[in-house]
Every structure is written in structure tokens, then in C-alpha cells.
Design a protein around this motif. Structure first.
Motif, PDB file in Angstrom:
ATOM      1  N   VAL A 155      -4.198   7.749   5.481  1.00  0.00           N
ATOM      2  CA  VAL A 155      -4.978   6.901   4.580  1.00  0.00           C
ATOM      3  C   VAL A 155      -4.025   5.924   3.900  1.00  0.00           C
ATOM      4  CG1 VAL A 155      -6.454   6.805   2.534  1.00  0.00           C
ATOM      5  CG2 VAL A 155      -6.694   8.691   4.154  1.00  0.00           C
ATOM      6  N   PHE A 156      -4.456   4.668   3.772  1.00  0.00           N
ATOM      7  CA  PHE A 156      -3.662   3.630   3.111  1.00  0.00           C
ATOM      8  C   PHE A 156      -4.372   3.234   1.822  1.00  0.00           C
ATOM      9  CE2 PHE A 156      -3.258   3.435   7.669  1.00  0.00           C
ATOM     10  CZ  PHE A 156      -1.889   3.397   7.877  1.00  0.00           C
ATOM     11  N   THR A 157      -3.634   3.223   0.713  1.00  0.00           N
ATOM     12  CA  THR A 157      -4.235   2.960  -0.598  1.00  0.00           C
ATOM     13  C   THR A 157      -3.441   1.888  -1.321  1.00  0.00           C
ATOM     14  OG1 THR A 157      -4.860   5.305  -0.737  1.00  0.00           O
ATOM     15  CG2 THR A 157      -4.994   4.002  -2.764  1.00  0.00           C
ATOM     16  N   ASP A 158      -4.143   0.857  -1.834  1.00  0.00           N
ATOM     17  CA  ASP A 158      -3.424  -0.169  -2.596  1.00  0.00           C
ATOM     18  C   ASP A 158      -3.303   0.237  -4.052  1.00  0.00           C
ATOM     19  OD1 ASP A 158      -5.804  -0.752  -3.910  1.00  0.00           O
ATOM     20  OD2 ASP A 158      -6.176  -2.622  -2.851  1.00  0.00           O
ATOM     21  N   VAL A 206       0.837  -1.203   0.000  1.00  0.00           N
ATOM     22  CA  VAL A 206       0.000   0.000   0.000  1.00  0.00           C
ATOM     23  C   VAL A 206       0.875   1.257   0.000  1.00  0.00           C
ATOM     24  CG1 VAL A 206      -1.960  -1.056   1.180  1.00  0.00           C
ATOM     25  CG2 VAL A 206      -0.133   0.016   2.531  1.00  0.00           C
ATOM     26  N   TYR A 207       0.257   2.344  -0.435  1.00  0.00           N
ATOM     27  CA  TYR A 207       0.833   3.668  -0.257  1.00  0.00           C
ATOM     28  C   TYR A 207       0.274   4.251   1.044  1.00  0.00           C
ATOM     29  CZ  TYR A 207       1.754   3.427  -5.315  1.00  0.00           C
ATOM     30  OH  TYR A 207       2.169   3.044  -6.563  1.00  0.00           O
ATOM     31  N   THR A 266      -8.987   1.970  -0.402  1.00  0.00           N
ATOM     32  CA  THR A 266      -8.396   2.709   0.717  1.00  0.00           C
ATOM     33  C   THR A 266      -8.872   2.157   2.060  1.00  0.00           C
ATOM     34  OG1 THR A 266     -10.204   4.332   0.685  1.00  0.00           O
ATOM     35  CG2 THR A 266      -8.248   4.832  -0.641  1.00  0.00           C
ATOM     36  N   TRP A 267      -8.018   2.355   3.088  1.00  0.00           N
ATOM     37  CA  TRP A 267      -8.325   1.915   4.442  1.00  0.00           C
ATOM     38  C   TRP A 267      -7.832   2.954   5.448  1.00  0.00           C
ATOM     39  CZ3 TRP A 267      -6.174  -1.176   0.737  1.00  0.00           C
ATOM     40  CH2 TRP A 267      -6.888  -2.328   0.363  1.00  0.00           C
ATOM     41  N   SER A 268      -8.522   3.026   6.568  1.00  0.00           N
ATOM     42  CA  SER A 268      -8.018   3.776   7.712  1.00  0.00           C
ATOM     43  C   SER A 268      -7.052   2.871   8.474  1.00  0.00           C
ATOM     44  CB  SER A 268      -9.175   4.189   8.621  1.00  0.00           C
ATOM     45  OG  SER A 268      -9.775   3.029   9.206  1.00  0.00           O
ATOM     46  N   GLN A 315      -0.617   7.864   2.844  1.00  0.00           N
ATOM     47  CA  GLN A 315      -0.759   9.315   2.653  1.00  0.00           C
ATOM     48  C   GLN A 315      -1.124   9.947   3.981  1.00  0.00           C
ATOM     49  OE1 GLN A 315      -4.106  11.334   0.370  1.00  0.00           O
ATOM     50  NE2 GLN A 315      -2.414  11.689  -1.050  1.00  0.00           N
ATOM     51  N   THR A 354       3.062  11.393   0.456  1.00  0.00           N
ATOM     52  CA  THR A 354       2.686  10.047   0.023  1.00  0.00           C
ATOM     53  C   THR A 354       3.941   9.188  -0.035  1.00  0.00           C
ATOM     54  OG1 THR A 354       0.850  10.898  -1.305  1.00  0.00           O
ATOM     55  CG2 THR A 354       1.592   8.652  -1.769  1.00  0.00           C
TER      56      THR A 354
END
Length: 219
Positions: free
Chosen positions: A46-49, A3-4, A54-56, A6, A20
Motif C-alpha cells: 500500500v502507498f500512502t501520501d 509516499v510511504y 492510499t493507492w495500490s 507499507q 513502513t
């Protein structure tokens, strides 16, 4: 899965900057985010694949727990051999994965008739491995495919064109399995020496020895 991260960072003078990260593993993401949060100046984590989901932080920790209970960190080795005189093929695969904190290995081979060449045997070996992933019910995972057949891996990845109709049928079936199980493939071409376990399984199949095992690896 990677994941990224941010996040927004606020300075003492109340200025805000958004950052990021590079792609990192889920565990690295949580450790880094906890460290950033400890400064008391980071907000809006925020986590983004790679697909944009996205996920908290709370949601990501739940996801990690769920993943630990399912097969993950999956590596597939495959190899195929073809005897031109007998027109018999031997195919083999070994699959490594983690689940509930343990590492497991699947070893399987088979002897086949009706194939035309060594490359087709390589495709059949990879299809055998992917079928095992379906039986294992691997879903929503990134899977690393390793073999010494540059033809198979480069054609499957789309780097090389595939003009052989029989090879394309294998590609189509493998892609259907991947789509059904929501799998993303990574490809790594190995030397024959690096692929010796799968090669041995394929050789044993050619010799008439059937191998089928599924067990945890001892530390």
C-alpha cells in the motif's frame, strides 16, 4: 509528491512482519515495490501520501502517468526591488516545471507603483509567481518556493509572526490561491547570488524592461 510504502513480508517459516518506509518519490516507490514483490514473499503493498490518501501498485502507476501529463516538480524563484526615491518597485519570478518528459521555464516581471518598501515588493513578486501557477492550472502539487527574502518565506511558513497589515493581505491571498489549487508549499531561503535570475528580472522591471516568456529548456 512523495509516499510511504507499507508491505507485509512473510518468512519461510510463515511468520509475517509489516514494514513502513520513509517518504520516497513516486518513481522510487514503484522501483522498490517491484523489487520487494520479486521476492514472492511481500504482500499487501500500500502507498500512502502525507495526507493519508492510499493507492495500490496499479493505481500508483496510473497516477504517475497522469502526473507526467501535467505540470509537476515545480520550483518557483522570486525577487522584488524597491527604489525609495521614485517609489517604484520591480518584481520578477521564474518558474521551472516538468511535463510530458520535458522541462519548461516561465520568466515574468512587472513594474509597480503604490508600494511602500522592499519587503512589500518581495511579497508582490511571490504573488505574481503564484498567479502564474494558477494560469498554468497547477493543481494537487507540492511547490518549492525559493527567494532571498527571509521575511516573506518565514512569515508565509508561519515560523515568524506577521504584524504588518499590508503583508498579511498578501499572505491571505497567496494562501487562498494555494487552497483553491490544492498546493502544498516548501520554503527555501537563498542567497542573493543563488537567486540571481529572479533578481535580474526584478532589476529589469525597475529599469522599464518587460520580460514575459514560457518555453521548454534545451538539453
Amino acid at each position: 509528491m512523495k509516499v510511504y510504502i507499507q508491505w507485509t513480508y512473510k518468512t519461510k517459516k510463515k511468520k509475517s512482519f509489516t514494514f513502513t518506509s520513509d517518504l520516497v518519490s513516486l518513481e522510487e516507490a514503484v522501483h522498490f515495490a517491484e523489487d520487494v514483490e520479486s521476492t514472492k514473499r511481500a504482500t499487501d503493498l500500500v502507498f500512502t501520501d502525507e495526507k493519508g490518501a492510499t493507492w495500490s501498485m496499479k493505481e500508483l502507476k496510473k497516477l504517475i502517468t497522469k502526473i507526467e501529463e501535467e505540470p509537476h516538480e515545480i520550483i518557483v524563484y522570486f525577487d522584488g526591488g524597491f527604489d525609495r526615491q521614485t517609489r517604484i518597485a520591480g518584481i520578477g519570478c521564474s518558474i521551472y516545471y516538468k511535463k510530458d518528459g520535458e522541462t519548461y521555464r516561465i520568466r515574468k516581471n512587472a513594474q509597480l507603483e503604490g508600494l511602500d518598501n522592499n519587503n512589500e515588493a518581495e511579497y508582490a513578486a511571490l504573488e505574481l509567481a503564484v498567479q502564474e501557477l494558477v494560469v498554468l492550472n497547477v493543481r494537487n502539487q507540492r511547490v518549492t518556493l525559493k527567494g532571498d527574502s527571509q521575511v516573506v518565506l518565514q512569515q508565509l511558513s508561519g515560523e515568524w509572526a506577521c504584524y504588518e497589515e499590508s503583508f498579511q493581505r498578501y499572505i491571505n491571498r497567496i494562501e487562498r490561491y494555494a487552497k483553491k489549487q490544492h498546493l502544498d508549499f516548501e520554503y527555501e531561503v537563498l542567497s542573493r547570488k543563488e537567486n540571481r535570475e529572479a533578481h535580474q528580472l526584478a532589476t529589469q522591471a525597475l529599469e522599464g524592461t518587460t520580460i514575459e516568456s514560457h518555453s521548454p529548456l534545451q538539453e
